[in-house]
Scaffold this active site. Structure first.
Site, mmCIF file in Angstrom:
data_model
loop_
_atom_site.group_PDB
_atom_site.id
_atom_site.type_symbol
_atom_site.label_atom_id
_atom_site.label_comp_id
_atom_site.label_asym_id
_atom_site.label_seq_id
_atom_site.Cartn_x
_atom_site.Cartn_y
_atom_site.Cartn_z
ATOM 1 C CE LYS A 3 39.498 30.908 40.340
ATOM 2 N NZ LYS A 3 38.100 31.339 40.177
ATOM 3 C CB SER A 45 27.531 35.041 33.669
ATOM 4 O OG SER A 45 27.828 34.159 34.741
ATOM 5 C CD GLN A 75 30.876 32.546 38.441
ATOM 6 O OE1 GLN A 75 30.014 33.231 39.012
ATOM 7 N NE2 GLN A 75 32.156 32.632 38.728
ATOM 8 C CG ASP A 94 38.416 35.641 35.770
ATOM 9 O OD1 ASP A 94 37.514 36.418 36.129
ATOM 10 O OD2 ASP A 94 38.294 34.408 35.777
ATOM 11 C CE LYS A 120 33.903 38.558 36.458
ATOM 12 N NZ LYS A 120 33.281 37.267 36.126
#
Ligand code: S3P
Length: 450
Positions: free
Chosen positions: A28, A174, A176, A327, A354
C-alpha cells in the site's frame, strides 16, 4: 463526507489445516508513492503489481484531479503521465481520500508548495484523524490550511506560491509526516532537511532517489537526517510493487495459530523498516522461515513460509521496534492471545490515532472473546491463554478500520466459538481479495445477513 456504503457483517469459524499459497496484494505504501511520484515526473511511469484497494484508487483519482494522466491497463498494470514537479493544476472538485491517512497526508504535502488550492475530505474515520501533524510543517513552507476544529478534515490547503525550504524535526514517529515534508520540499528551492529521531518506513527516500532526486540520509546523534535538494526534474520509472508485508501478516498469523497449517506467502517486501512483526513472531516461537531471499527494485524480498506453532510464548516487544510493525499490532495481539504468558507492547501511542484507536478497538474485542487485556495511553498487555483455550464467540465493532476487521476474522479461525465483526467492508481499502484468498487456504470467512 463519504462512507463505505452498506455495512457487511462477517463471521469466521474455527478451521484446521490452512494450506496453500497466499498471493497477497501489492504494498500500500509503495503503491501510493508510485502514483504520486509518477504524477510529479515528466513522461510515463509504468507500474505493475499496484494495490487496487480503495485507498490507492482514491489516490489515483486525486492525481487525475491535479492534472496527471493515470490509466488502468488491467491486471495490476498502470501508467502515469506526470505533469512534473510544480506542475499540478488546481482541482475543480473536492479531493475525497476515503479512508486513507497516507493518501491525504502525502497529497497535501505534494500540492502545498505550488500556488494552487485544494479542499480535502474523507470518510468518518479519516475526518476524525489529526492533520495538524502535517499542516504545521507545511505552514513553514508558506502554505495555509483551513480545516475543522482540532485540524480535522474537511480542510482546504492554500499552497505557497513562493515556498521556502525548511528544516524540520518530525515530533512523532510518522512516515506520513516525514513524506509530506519531503514531497513539499520537492518544489521548494534549495535544501529541505527532515530529521526523524526514530527510523520509520523509508520508501519515500528510496523512491525519490530512484526517480532521480538528489537526496541523502545520514545517521547522526540527532537521528536520521534526510537532505533533499528541491526543484529536480524527476525521471519517470518502471516500478514493480512488492507484495505488502502488512497484508502478508494476516495469512501468516492465521497459519501460526491454526492447527495443522502450512502456508507459503511469496514475494513479500522485507524492508527492515517494515519487517518487525516477523522478528517478533519468531521470538515468540513461531515456525516462520524466509525462503529465496533476494533484492527486487531496491527492496529486499523473500517468500515466507508459516506453519502452525502450538508453543508460542508471550514476550516484551521492544519499543524501538514499534515503527517497523506499527500496522501489525492488532493482529499480533490476536496471536498473543494464543501464546502462554503475557505479551507487552510499549511505545505504541500512535496506535490511538490510526483508522481507529486500535488499542481500544482490539482490547474491547479481545476482552469480549475471553482474553484479559491491560492498557495505558502508550502500552498494552495481552494475557495469553494458550492454544485451544481462547473462547471467542463475540461480535466486534470494526470502526471503519480494515486491520481491526481482518484481525478478528483471523482470530475466529482458532477460537472455540466463531468471531464476528459488524462490518467487514473496510477490508476493501487495503486487501480486496482477503475473503477469497483466506478461503482458498481453507478458512471459513462468511458474510452474514445484517
Ligand atoms: C504509512 C505510514 C504509517 C502507517 C500507514 C502507512 C505510509 O502511518 O501506519 O499505514 O505509507 O507512510 P504513520 O505515518 O501515521 O505512522
Amino acid at each position: 463526507m463519504s462512507g463505505h456504503g452498506t455495512p457487511i457483517p462477517m463471521t469466521s469459524r474455527k478451521v484446521s489445516g490452512l494450506r496453500g499459497t497466499a498471493n497477497v496484494p501489492g504494498d500500500k505504501s509503495i503503491s501510493h508513492r508510485s502514483l504520486i511520484l509518477g504524477a510529479m515526473s515528466v513522461g510515463e511511469t509504468k507500474i505493475s503489481g499496484l494495490l487496487e484497494g480503495e485507498d490507492v484508487i482514491d489516490t489515483a483519482k486525486a492525481m487525475r484531479a491535479f492534472g496527471a494522466e493515470v490509466t488502468d491497463l488491467g491486471g495490476g498494470n498502470w501508467s502515469v503521465h506526470g505533469v512534473g514537479v510544480g506542475g499540478f493544476a488546481e482541482p475543480s472538485q473536492v479531493i475525497d481520500c476515503g479512508n486513507s491517512g497516507t493518501g491525504v497526508r502525502l497529497i497535501m504535502g505534494t500540492m502545498a508548495t505550488s500556488g494552487i488550492s485544494a479542499t480535502f475530505t474523507g470518510d468518518a474515520s479519516l475526518c476524525s484523524r489529526p492533520m495538524a501533524r502535517v499542516t504545521d510543517p507545511l505552514a513553514l513552507f508558506g502554505a495555509r490550511s483551513y480545516g475543522r476544529k482540532g485540524g480535522r478534515l474537511p480542510m482546504t490547503i492554500v499552497g505557497a506560491a513562493d515556498p521556502v525550504p525548511v528544516r524540520y524535526v518530525v515530533p512523532v514517529p510518522s512516515a506520513q509526516v516525514k513524506s509530506a515534508v519531503l514531497l513539499a520540499g520537492l518544489n521548494a528551492p534549495g535544501q529541505t532537511v527532515v530529521i526523524e529521531k526514530e527510523a520509520t518506513r523509508d520508501h519515500t527516500e528510496r523512491m525519490l532517489a530512484g526517480f532521480g532526486a538528489e537526496i541523502s540520509v545520514e545517521e547522526t546523534s540527532e537521528g536520521r537526517v534526510i537532505t533533499l535538494t528541491g526543484q529536480p526534474e524527476l525521471r519517470p520509472q518502471t516500478i514493480v510493487v512488492p507484495r505488502d508485508p502488512s497484508s502478508a501478516a494476516f495469512p501468516v498469523c492465521a497459519a501460526v495459530i491454526t492447527e495443522g497449517s502450512d502456508v507459503l506467502v511469496p514475494n513479500i517486501g522485507l524492508n527492515p523498516t517494515r519487517a518487525g512483526l516477523f522478528t517478533t513472531l519468531r521470538e515468540m516461537g513461531a515456525d516462520l522461515e524466509y525462503e529465496n531471499l533476494r533484492e527486487e527494485g531496491g527492496e529486499p524480498v523473500a517468500d515466507l513460509r508459516a506453519k502452525f506453532s502450538p508453543n508460542l510464548r508471550g514476550i516484551e516487544v521492544p519499543p524501538e521496534r514499534a515503527a517497523s510493525m506499527i500496522d501489525e499490532y492488532p493482529v499480533l495481539s490476536v496471536v498473543a492471545s494464543f501464546a502462554t504468558g503475557q505479551t507487552v507492547m510499549r511505545g505504541v501511542k500512535e496506535l490511538r490515532v490510526k483508522e481507529s484507536d486500535r488499542i481500544d478497538a482490539m482490547a474491547k474485542g479481545l476482552r469480549a472473546a475471553g482474553v484479559t487485556v491491560d492498557e495505558g495511553e502508550d502500552w498494552w498487555t495481552v494475557h495469553g491463554l494458550g492454544f485451544g483455550k481462547v473462547p471467542g464467540g463475540a461480535t466486534v465493532a470494526s470502526r471503519l478500520d480494515h486491520r481491526i476487521a481482518m484481525s478478528f476474522m483471523v482470530m475466529g479461525m482458532a477460537t472455540e466459538k466463531p468471531m464476528s465483526v459488524d462490518d467487514g467492508s473496510p477490508i476493501a481499502t487495503s486487501f480486496p481479495v482477503f475473503e477469497p484468498l483466506m478461503e482458498s487456504l481453507g478458512a471459513r470467512v462468511e458474510r452474514v445477513a445484517g
